[in-house]
Design a protein around this motif. Structure first.
Motif, short mmCIF file in Angstrom:
data_model
loop_
_atom_site.label_atom_id
_atom_site.label_comp_id
_atom_site.label_asym_id
_atom_site.label_seq_id
_atom_site.Cartn_x
_atom_site.Cartn_y
_atom_site.Cartn_z
N GLY A 247 -59.89 48.26 -93.96
CA GLY A 247 -58.76 47.43 -93.52
C GLY A 247 -59.20 45.99 -93.37
N ILE A 248 -58.45 45.06 -93.97
CA ILE A 248 -58.72 43.63 -93.79
C ILE A 248 -57.41 42.98 -93.38
CG2 ILE A 248 -59.47 41.48 -94.89
CD1 ILE A 248 -61.04 43.16 -96.93
N VAL A 249 -57.39 42.41 -92.19
CA VAL A 249 -56.14 41.88 -91.66
C VAL A 249 -55.69 40.65 -92.47
CG1 VAL A 249 -56.83 40.17 -89.90
CG2 VAL A 249 -55.00 41.76 -89.41
N ASN A 250 -54.38 40.54 -92.70
CA ASN A 250 -53.85 39.38 -93.42
C ASN A 250 -54.04 38.10 -92.61
OD1 ASN A 250 -52.94 40.85 -95.59
ND2 ASN A 250 -50.87 41.10 -94.80
N GLY A 251 -54.08 36.98 -93.31
CA GLY A 251 -54.04 35.69 -92.63
C GLY A 251 -52.68 35.06 -92.83
N ILE A 252 -52.50 33.88 -92.27
CA ILE A 252 -51.29 33.11 -92.56
C ILE A 252 -51.73 31.73 -93.06
CG2 ILE A 252 -49.69 34.27 -91.00
CD1 ILE A 252 -50.23 32.01 -88.97
N LEU A 386 -46.99 39.66 -89.92
CA LEU A 386 -47.36 38.24 -89.94
C LEU A 386 -46.66 37.50 -88.80
CD1 LEU A 386 -47.12 37.63 -93.79
CD2 LEU A 386 -49.16 38.02 -92.45
N THR A 387 -45.54 38.07 -88.33
CA THR A 387 -44.73 37.39 -87.32
C THR A 387 -45.53 37.09 -86.06
OG1 THR A 387 -42.79 38.52 -88.20
CG2 THR A 387 -42.57 37.56 -86.02
N GLN A 388 -46.34 38.08 -85.62
CA GLN A 388 -47.10 37.85 -84.37
C GLN A 388 -48.18 36.80 -84.59
OE1 GLN A 388 -47.71 40.26 -86.43
NE2 GLN A 388 -49.82 40.99 -86.34
N LEU A 389 -48.72 36.70 -85.82
CA LEU A 389 -49.76 35.70 -86.10
C LEU A 389 -49.16 34.29 -86.08
CD1 LEU A 389 -51.65 37.44 -89.08
CD2 LEU A 389 -52.04 37.69 -86.62
N VAL A 410 -53.19 41.34 -81.31
CA VAL A 410 -52.66 40.91 -80.01
C VAL A 410 -53.46 41.59 -78.91
CG1 VAL A 410 -50.64 40.84 -78.48
CG2 VAL A 410 -50.34 40.57 -80.96
N GLU A 411 -54.13 40.77 -78.10
CA GLU A 411 -54.94 41.32 -77.00
C GLU A 411 -54.06 41.38 -75.75
OE1 GLU A 411 -58.73 40.02 -74.23
OE2 GLU A 411 -58.34 38.87 -76.04
N PRO A 412 -53.91 42.58 -75.13
CA PRO A 412 -52.99 42.71 -73.99
C PRO A 412 -53.44 41.86 -72.79
CG PRO A 412 -53.84 44.86 -74.69
CD PRO A 412 -54.57 43.84 -75.48
N TYR A 413 -52.48 41.29 -72.11
CA TYR A 413 -52.74 40.45 -70.94
C TYR A 413 -53.34 41.30 -69.81
CZ TYR A 413 -51.61 37.78 -66.68
OH TYR A 413 -51.67 37.13 -65.47
N ASN A 414 -54.40 40.75 -69.20
CA ASN A 414 -55.02 41.39 -68.03
C ASN A 414 -54.99 40.39 -66.89
OD1 ASN A 414 -56.96 42.11 -66.05
ND2 ASN A 414 -58.05 43.39 -67.52
N GLU A 415 -54.17 40.66 -65.88
CA GLU A 415 -53.94 39.66 -64.83
C GLU A 415 -55.17 39.49 -63.93
OE1 GLU A 415 -51.40 41.16 -61.31
OE2 GLU A 415 -50.61 42.25 -63.03
N MET A 459 -53.02 30.12 -79.03
CA MET A 459 -53.07 29.01 -79.99
C MET A 459 -54.50 28.75 -80.46
SD MET A 459 -50.26 26.31 -78.49
CE MET A 459 -50.03 25.33 -79.98
N ALA A 460 -55.49 29.14 -79.66
CA ALA A 460 -56.90 28.91 -80.02
C ALA A 460 -57.43 29.95 -81.02
CB ALA A 460 -57.76 28.92 -78.76
N LYS A 461 -56.70 31.04 -81.21
CA LYS A 461 -57.14 32.08 -82.16
C LYS A 461 -57.06 31.55 -83.59
CE LYS A 461 -57.76 35.75 -79.50
NZ LYS A 461 -59.12 36.22 -79.30
N ASP A 462 -57.95 32.06 -84.45
CA ASP A 462 -57.91 31.66 -85.86
C ASP A 462 -57.48 32.83 -86.73
OD1 ASP A 462 -58.24 30.72 -88.40
OD2 ASP A 462 -60.40 30.43 -88.29
N PHE A 463 -56.23 32.80 -87.15
CA PHE A 463 -55.73 33.82 -88.09
C PHE A 463 -55.38 33.16 -89.42
CE2 PHE A 463 -54.89 36.13 -84.06
CZ PHE A 463 -55.65 37.25 -84.34
N SER A 464 -56.12 32.11 -89.78
CA SER A 464 -55.97 31.52 -91.11
C SER A 464 -56.60 32.50 -92.10
CB SER A 464 -56.69 30.18 -91.17
OG SER A 464 -58.08 30.38 -91.07
N TRP A 465 -56.51 32.15 -93.39
CA TRP A 465 -57.07 33.05 -94.41
C TRP A 465 -58.59 32.96 -94.50
CZ3 TRP A 465 -55.64 37.22 -96.79
CH2 TRP A 465 -54.29 37.53 -96.86
#
Length: 479
Positions: A247-252, A386-389, A410-415, A459-465
């Motif tokens: 599995g290789i996740v798509n980029g945007i 791609l929507t979440q990215l 998507v990493e779940p929020y941990n308060e 916003m700091a995550k990198d999901f570019s190609w």
């Protein structure tokens, strides 16, 4: 130099119906030009916009036998864009429809033709690929033909194939006699361990059996499709081939989706100015959609096909309770009649809370990404998504079900640890989804600092190609 050939039924910017087109358009551009000569083969659809068609140049034409249907015309057109050479298979009989897909029976004949033509043009254009990268069921018979019909031609020796599954639900299944008629494939291809599938012929299955490697568009989906619930009848085969499956996740495309420069949104913003930027965009969108203008209300967007796969049966189940909370729900997309009508009705009955755009419009989509506080994706299954990215890129917090690419990105929020980039729920259950949405609302309204920090982490995550392209390069090199 390694020669890589992409064969796909759609590709941005020429033709797009889904995420496959984004991958076929963005991945070739992202590969290292010094190491790979990448070319793309597409059908020459009549519905490709004129501004691109005007750039096409005629290369050659010839006649090719298509199974037992006799000789058919194959024209080759070409153009260059962003340093990539594109070839278009020209045949008005097959590609003059106003849409790229229609009747499945006609599509099967059309893509049997396309797959064979994609191989047949290679000696003519003088390109010998080291690897042919096939995408989804429309190109499934290509690896089969390479190992059977084209086997005796020395030009086609030493070509490796990769089959990428973008959505396992669509497989190209028809009866064996018809498939033989269109392909002239030998009888031993249509046995249980090969293309045969519940007494019919399955194009995608053929591709999976004959390809050297199988990829899909996220790690979790690669694991899920080996299980009966997600496997669509091919879980046994995929489990058996698990050593060649990855599995290789798509980029945007970070140039197209960039809140700092996006020409389609009202107010551009960066991570530093995201709070003010979102408020400006939200108020303009509220005016445009006829919703009450309130920068402080939580806006939840849904940009998607309105189908069961995308979790709309869950939304329908709890919509009454959801709309009692202090939110605005903005929906964009088309799909099943019952969901289209549901959201038309909700807009009419809850003018102050719901906006439903029952069509697709790219500009409106960009505005929703920039204006919404959260994006809801409760999918039953989601190969990548791609929507979440895009949402993360725009500082919009995803609320997702933990499946496929959604779970991987998507990493779940941990308060307690103050980590995470979104909210998620595990089971395909409407009440569990609603609890996640309510939890997100609670953080949004009652702990705004935690919410704003989560936005910045996203916003700091990198999901570019960039990173995904390197994984594909490693895969090509391993072949």
């Amino acid at each position: 130099m390694k020669n890589i050939l992409f064969v796909a039924s759609e590709c941005v910017p020429f033709i797009k119906t889904g995420g496959l087109a984004d991958v076929a358009g963005a991945l070739p551009k992202s590969l290292d030009k010094n190491k790979y000569d990448v070319r793309v083969v597409l059908p020459d659809y009549a519905c490709i916009p004129e501004k691109y068609r005007n750039e096409f140049q005629y290369v050659h034409h010839f006649y090719m036998d298509l199974g037992k249907l006799g000789d058919v015309y194959v024209g080759i057109m070409t153009c260059q864009l962003d340093g990539i050479t594109y070839y278009f298979i020209d045949n008005q009989h097959y590609f003059s429809d106003p849409k790229p897909y229609g009747d499945i029976h006609w599509d099967i004949e059309k893509f049997c033709y396309f797959s064979k033509a994609a191989l047949a043009i290679l000696p003519v254009v003088g390109f010998h690929p080291d690897v042919i990268h096939c995408h989804d069921w429309q190109t499934g018979v290509l690896p089969v033909m390479l190992h059977t019909v084209f086997k005796s031609n020395p030009f086609f020796h030493n070509i490796r194939t990769i089959m990428t599954i973008h959505n396992l639900k669509f497989q190209g299944v028809w009866d064996i006699e018809t498939m033989k008629l269109y392909t002239n494939l030998p009888d031993d291809v249509f046995i249980t361990g090969r293309m045969e599938f519940k007494k019919d012929a399955n194009m995608l299955k053929g591709g999976l059996v004959y390809a050297d490697r199988i990829t899909t568009v996220s790690d979790t989906y690669a694991w899920e499709i080996q299980l009966p619930y997600y496997g669509e009848g091919l879980d046994g085969l995929l489990y058996a081939k698990r050593n060649t499956l990855s599995g290789i996740v798509n980029g945007i495309d970070y140039d197209i989706y960039n809140p700092e420069t996006d020409p389609k949104i009202v107010s551009n913003y960066t991570a530093k100015t995201v709070t003010a930027g979102k408020k400006k965009n939200k108020m303009e969108l509220q005016k445009e959609l006829g919703l009450p203008v309130d920068p402080d209300v939580m806006m939840i967007g849904m940009i998607t096909r309105l189908t069961d796969q995308k979790g709309f049966d869950l939304v329908e189940w709890v919509i009454g309770r959801l709309l009692q909370s202090h939110i605005q729900l903005v929906v964009l997309g088309t799909g099943d009649d019952k969901y289209e009508n549901l959201f038309r009705h909700l807009e009419w009955s809850h003018k102050d809370k719901v906006s439903s755009s029952i069509y697709f419009n790219d500009e409106r989509a960009h505005k929703i990404y920039a204006s919404s506080d959260a994006i809801l994706m409760p999918s039953r299954f989601e190969p990548c998504g791609l929507t979440q990215l895009i949402a993360l890129r725009y500082g919009t917090v995803p609320i997702v079900r933990e499946t496929g690419g959604l779970k991987d990105t998507v990493e779940p929020y941990n308060e307690f640890a103050q980590t995470g980039t979104g909210f998620s729920f595990a089971n395909y259950n409407a009440d569990e989804m609603l609890a996640s949405i309510f939890y997100a609302e609670q953080v949004y309204y009652d702990n705004r600092k935690a919410w704003d920090d989560m936005v910045l982490r996203g916003m700091a995550k990198d999901f570019s190609w960039n990173s995904s392209a390197k994984k594909y390069e490693a895969l090509y090199d391993s072949l």
